[in-house]
Design a protein around this motif. Structure first.
Motif, PDB file in Angstrom:
ATOM      1  N   ASN A   1       0.712  -1.219   0.016  1.00 45.15           N
ATOM      2  CA  ASN A   1       0.089   0.016   0.192  1.00 45.15           C
ATOM      3  C   ASN A   1       0.853   1.239  -0.019  1.00 45.15           C
ATOM      4  O   ASN A   1       0.768   2.241   0.577  1.00 45.15           O
ATOM      5  N   PHE A   2       1.835   1.345  -0.609  1.00 45.67           N
ATOM      6  CA  PHE A   2       2.777   2.178  -0.923  1.00 45.67           C
ATOM      7  C   PHE A   2       3.253   2.926  -2.210  1.00 45.67           C
ATOM      8  O   PHE A   2       3.387   2.258  -3.123  1.00 45.67           O
ATOM      9  N   GLY A   3       2.837   4.301  -2.364  1.00 46.87           N
ATOM     10  CA  GLY A   3       3.022   4.812  -3.547  1.00 46.87           C
ATOM     11  C   GLY A   3       1.577   4.949  -4.187  1.00 46.87           C
ATOM     12  O   GLY A   3       0.653   4.472  -3.588  1.00 46.87           O
ATOM     13  N   ARG A   4       1.803   5.382  -5.528  1.00 38.94           N
ATOM     14  CA  ARG A   4       0.730   5.705  -6.285  1.00 38.94           C
ATOM     15  C   ARG A   4       0.255   4.447  -6.957  1.00 38.94           C
ATOM     16  O   ARG A   4       0.929   3.570  -7.199  1.00 38.94           O
ATOM     17  N   TYR A   5      -1.052   4.294  -7.165  1.00 38.01           N
ATOM     18  CA  TYR A   5      -1.692   3.084  -7.727  1.00 38.01           C
ATOM     19  C   TYR A   5      -1.500   2.895  -9.126  1.00 38.01           C
ATOM     20  O   TYR A   5      -1.547   4.063  -9.793  1.00 38.01           O
ATOM     21  N   ALA A   6      -0.833   1.737  -9.580  1.00 35.42           N
ATOM     22  CA  ALA A   6      -0.396   1.629 -10.823  1.00 35.42           C
ATOM     23  C   ALA A   6      -1.376   2.006 -11.882  1.00 35.42           C
ATOM     24  O   ALA A   6      -0.956   2.619 -12.927  1.00 35.42           O
ATOM     25  N   ASP A   7      -2.611   1.586 -11.970  1.00 32.55           N
ATOM     26  CA  ASP A   7      -3.618   1.929 -13.055  1.00 32.55           C
ATOM     27  C   ASP A   7      -4.620   2.874 -12.704  1.00 32.55           C
ATOM     28  O   ASP A   7      -5.659   2.652 -12.131  1.00 32.55           O
ATOM     29  N   TRP A   8      -3.963   4.241 -12.437  1.00 34.17           N
ATOM     30  CA  TRP A   8      -4.760   5.202 -11.792  1.00 34.17           C
ATOM     31  C   TRP A   8      -6.139   5.356 -12.575  1.00 34.17           C
ATOM     32  O   TRP A   8      -7.299   5.550 -11.889  1.00 34.17           O
ATOM     33  N   GLU A   9      -6.437   5.103 -13.978  1.00 27.61           N
ATOM     34  CA  GLU A   9      -7.624   5.292 -14.674  1.00 27.61           C
ATOM     35  C   GLU A   9      -8.645   4.411 -14.148  1.00 27.61           C
ATOM     36  O   GLU A   9      -9.485   4.483 -13.763  1.00 27.61           O
ATOM     37  N   ALA A  10      -8.339   2.898 -13.982  1.00 28.75           N
ATOM     38  CA  ALA A  10      -9.027   1.861 -13.214  1.00 28.75           C
ATOM     39  C   ALA A  10      -9.411   2.147 -12.139  1.00 28.75           C
ATOM     40  O   ALA A  10     -10.415   1.918 -11.476  1.00 28.75           O
ATOM     41  N   GLY A  11      -8.536   2.851 -11.134  1.00 28.73           N
ATOM     42  CA  GLY A  11      -8.674   3.024  -9.773  1.00 28.73           C
ATOM     43  C   GLY A  11      -9.836   4.065  -9.802  1.00 28.73           C
ATOM     44  O   GLY A  11     -10.905   3.985  -9.107  1.00 28.73           O
ATOM     45  N   LYS A  12      -9.864   5.050 -10.607  1.00 27.81           N
ATOM     46  CA  LYS A  12     -10.968   5.981 -10.858  1.00 27.81           C
ATOM     47  C   LYS A  12     -12.404   5.418 -11.212  1.00 27.81           C
ATOM     48  O   LYS A  12     -13.293   5.692 -10.685  1.00 27.81           O
TER      49      LYS A  12
END
Ligand code: NAP
Length: 293
Positions: free
Chosen positions: A34-45
């Protein structure tokens, strides 16, 4: 075999009406740890937007998830926010590496953390601000007094606690009104039930974390992969074991708000569908009496 009635909503702090099946956003961060930016930013949105479409109006996050990246993703997906959305975040834990967290409940740290969360979430007031964990090196009263000050200043609407004992809740209640408690609890790990019962008695929202039994730093839901009572009851309802585990929590007490975490929309949909399961009194008895899952 009567079904038990299941209230679907709970008023946090008597004024924020939330759907009791919410979403825990922690997993939408860099993995592992749970460290750093989520790899698939668009999928997270997309996942966060789907949660809202499905009726979720309670999302749990924390400054330490990333740190900061998880709150940024929520703002990026959902701002401007729906009127009824309640975002609960947390401060008081510093995360400097995937496997390293350190409590800092000092007044200076909590003030910095709260200001940073307000900015990342693009809001003037945090609906529910939770002390992530008591800091053994700082007086607990200092942490709670700081949260009470932030509340008086209008930066926090309600104060919550996490990873606390009953005596810590009682001590905090001497200083401020406590609207929620977030501790680890699930069908297979019930050591903290007395804290839940205390919260129920005092109309404090109880937010069991890891409701599917997940390890904090590893992927996977132990309660989704079981055999025995849970699986048998699930088959009877034409549901999955993880859905029954979530439903058990919703039936356990009306002040529980469940926040399963997931990175996949199909799991999200499955978890939210658990809100409509009506367990029978027999189901609940069997689940309560089961020794292992
Ligand atoms: N206060 C604290 O100290 C603290 C600590 C830990 C967590 N939390 C909060 O609690 C929330 C939930 O905790 P958590 O995410 O650790 O644990 P969890 O909800 O028990 O389980 C999450 C794990 O289960 C898997 N999963 C979810 N739905 C599933 C399904 N329908 N079928 C199969 N697998 C499924 C997810 O994988 P997929 O991505 O593959 O679905 C993920 O790896 C967090 O988001 C956070 O907000 C708070």
């Amino acid at each position: 075999m009567n079904s038990t009635s299941l209230p679907t909503m709970f008023f946090i702090g008597n004024d924020l009406n939330v759907n009791r099946l919410g979403y825990g956003a922690m997993r939408l961060t860099g993995q592992p740890g749970n460290f750093g930016r989520y790899a698939d930013w668009e999928a997270g949105k997309q996942l966060l937007r789907r949660a809202i479409e499905l009726g979720v109006n309670f999302i749990d996050t924390a400054e330490s998830y990333g740190p900061g990246d998880n709150e940024e993703l929520i703002a990026s997906a959902l701002y401007p926010y729906p009127d009824d959305l309640v975002i609960a975040t947390k401060g008081g834990v510093l995360k400097t590496a995937p496997d390293s967290i350190r409590a800092d409940g000092s007044s200076k740290s909590l003030r910095r953390s709260c200001e940073a969360s307000l900015q990342r979430l693009k809001i003037d007031q945090i609906d529910l601000y939770q002390l992530h964990r008591p800091d053994p090196n700082v007086s607990f009263a200092e942490s709670i007094e700081t949260l009470a000050e932030l509340q008086r200043e209008g930066k926090i609407r309600h104060i919550g606690l996490s990873n606390v004992t009953i005596s810590q809740i009682e001590a905090a209640r001497q200083i401020a009104k406590i609207a929620s408690v977030q501790n680890r609890l699930n069908l297979a790990e019930r050591a903290g039930e007395e804290v839940l019962d205390f919260c129920t008695q005092h109309n404090i929202a109880f937010i069991p974390y890891a409701p599917l039994g997940a390890h904090p730093l590893k992927r996977g839901a132990p309660l989704a992969n079981t055999e025995g009572t849970l699986t048998e009851i699930a088959a009877h309802h034409d549901m999955k074991p993880n859905q029954i585990a979530l439903s058990w929590m919703l039936h356990r007490a009306s002040n529980i708000i469940v926040i399963p975490g997931t990175t996949t929309i199909s799991h999200l949909e499955e978890n939210i569908a658990a809100a409509s399961i009506a367990l029978t009194a027999d189901d609940i008895k069997l689940l309560n009496e089961a020794q292992a899952f």
